[in-house]
Design an enzyme around this catalytic site. Structure first.
Site, mmCIF file in Angstrom:
data_model
loop_
_atom_site.group_PDB
_atom_site.id
_atom_site.type_symbol
_atom_site.label_atom_id
_atom_site.label_comp_id
_atom_site.label_asym_id
_atom_site.label_seq_id
_atom_site.Cartn_x
_atom_site.Cartn_y
_atom_site.Cartn_z
ATOM 1 N N GLN A 1 17.392 72.275 76.416
ATOM 2 C CA GLN A 1 18.698 72.571 76.998
ATOM 3 C C GLN A 1 19.231 71.353 77.758
ATOM 4 O O GLN A 1 18.514 70.740 78.548
ATOM 5 C CB GLN A 1 18.586 73.796 77.933
ATOM 6 N N ASP B 1 19.219 72.160 67.197
ATOM 7 C CA ASP B 1 20.494 71.831 67.837
ATOM 8 C C ASP B 1 21.286 70.830 66.989
ATOM 9 O O ASP B 1 22.470 70.608 67.242
ATOM 10 C CB ASP B 1 20.249 71.214 69.223
ATOM 11 N N LYS C 1 19.835 82.904 74.658
ATOM 12 C CA LYS C 1 19.315 82.399 73.375
ATOM 13 C C LYS C 1 17.970 83.060 73.068
ATOM 14 O O LYS C 1 17.691 83.445 71.936
ATOM 15 C CB LYS C 1 19.157 80.880 73.426
HETATM 16 N N1 GUN Z 1 24.182 72.253 76.611
HETATM 17 C C1 GUN Z 1 25.455 72.575 76.312
HETATM 18 N N2 GUN Z 1 25.554 72.955 75.023
HETATM 19 C C2 GUN Z 1 24.319 72.872 74.505
HETATM 20 C C3 GUN Z 1 23.779 73.150 73.225
HETATM 21 O O1 GUN Z 1 24.459 73.537 72.277
HETATM 22 N N3 GUN Z 1 22.443 72.931 73.098
HETATM 23 C C4 GUN Z 1 21.668 72.488 74.110
HETATM 24 N N4 GUN Z 1 20.394 72.303 73.873
HETATM 25 N N5 GUN Z 1 22.141 72.239 75.310
HETATM 26 C C5 GUN Z 1 23.459 72.432 75.502
#
Ligand code: GUN
Length: 294
Positions: A98, A121, A54
């Site tokens: 995350q 998110d 990311k």
């Molecule tokens: N863990 C699994 N998928 C995601 C996501 O799309 N965003 C975040 N922040 N954590 C995750």
């Protein structure tokens, strides 16, 4: 005849190129580059890999990436203090915490602490509520990626029988909302569904997000259906090394489906691109500027 492949890399690269162009013009207007803060707690290798990809994508799109790595034993109080700091930081347009978080931390409390305007998110209840009531909002990247993929296979999703397997807040529920907004007829199936195989077989559009390696088999799929596989599972390969597989048994299902997303190289690639789109949107909105439509 085999299924046509929905190439996530190709679609994501197109989207990322558009984001980079928009980020450049937005940076000129704001007098600074849009910024995304990534918060990672603990040592989970998969989470580290996701956050790294990311951050790389953020930098490549001409945005700034701020990194916050905290130890596994971080307290909820310390994490909330960091989020408060990021909420108040004008250089930060998007905050990504995350998941999953370590056991001592209440995930819901952390999600609610993020400023909804910076919630790239789309997990905050304010954004989830806006999505479910049809108001403009920051939408979670993975379900948005599924919709982008599905629209590559179908000019319109209206009237399709869409089945979403999985009911998580991150994928299943928001994906169902997005499909309703596209006028699909939506079923959410899950582990307690009476006859899961039969429910899946009714789908023109089958989206699977359950985190179970190669769970959906060829005889679960209506011939010609579009299959969107959200799963990313690490399993031991024939050579002893780990390999990535989806929630769908790709080899056999691709003989039956009309369209299919591969793993890797499917939805995952677009999820990251959608995060960049959300960061751009958040930066534009915070600067009182028109939000680019990508
Ligand atoms: N863990 C699994 N998928 C995601 C996501 O799309 N965003 C975040 N922040 N954590 C995750």
């Amino acid at each position: 005849m085999g299924a046509k492949i929905l190439d996530g890399k190709l679609i994501a690269d197109e989207l990322r190129a558009k984001v980079a162009t928009e980020a450049l013009s937005l940076s000129a207007k704001l007098g600074r580059r849009p910024g995304l803060a990534a918060v990672l707690v603990g040592e989970d290798p998969a989470s580290h890999a996701y956050v790294k990809s990311k951050q790389k994508a953020t930098n490549e799109a001409g945005m700034v990436s701020f990194e916050h790595r905290l130890p596994e034993n971080t307290s909820e109080k310390d994490l909330l203090a960091l989020i408060a700091k990021l909420n108040a930081d004008n250089a930060v347009d998007g905050i990504l915490v995350q998941l999953p978080l370590p056991k001592q931390i209440d995930t819901a409390r952390v999600i609610e602490a993020v400023d909804p305007a910076k919630d790239v998110d789309g997990f905050h209840p304010m954004n989830a509520g806006k999505l479910s009531t049809g108001l403009p909002s920051l939408v979670p990247g993975t379900p948005l990626g599924c919709i982008i993929m599905a629209k590559k296979a179908h000019a319109s999703l209206a009237g399709l029988d869409a089945v979403v397997v999985g009911r998580s807040n991150i994928v299943g529920k928001p994906l169902a909302q997005l499909l309703i907004a596209e006028s699909a007829t939506v079923t959410i199936a899950h582990s307690k569904t009476k006859d899961l195989k039969e429910a899946c077989r009714r789908a023109d559009l089958l989206c699977v997000a359950i985190g179970k390696p190669e769970f959906v088999k060829a005889d679960w799929v209506k011939p010609g259906a579009t299959v969107i596989d959200v799963g990313i599972n690490r399993v031991p390969g024939a050579d002893g090394k780990n390999k990535l597989v989806g929630d769908v048994a790709y080899e056999e299902v691709s003989k039956v489906a009309g369209w299919i997303t591969p793993v890797p190289g499917g939805v995952g690639r677009i999820t990251v691109a959608c995060l960049l789109v959300n960061t751009l949107r958040a930066a534009a909105a915070r600067g009182g500027l028109a939000v680019p439509n990508l």
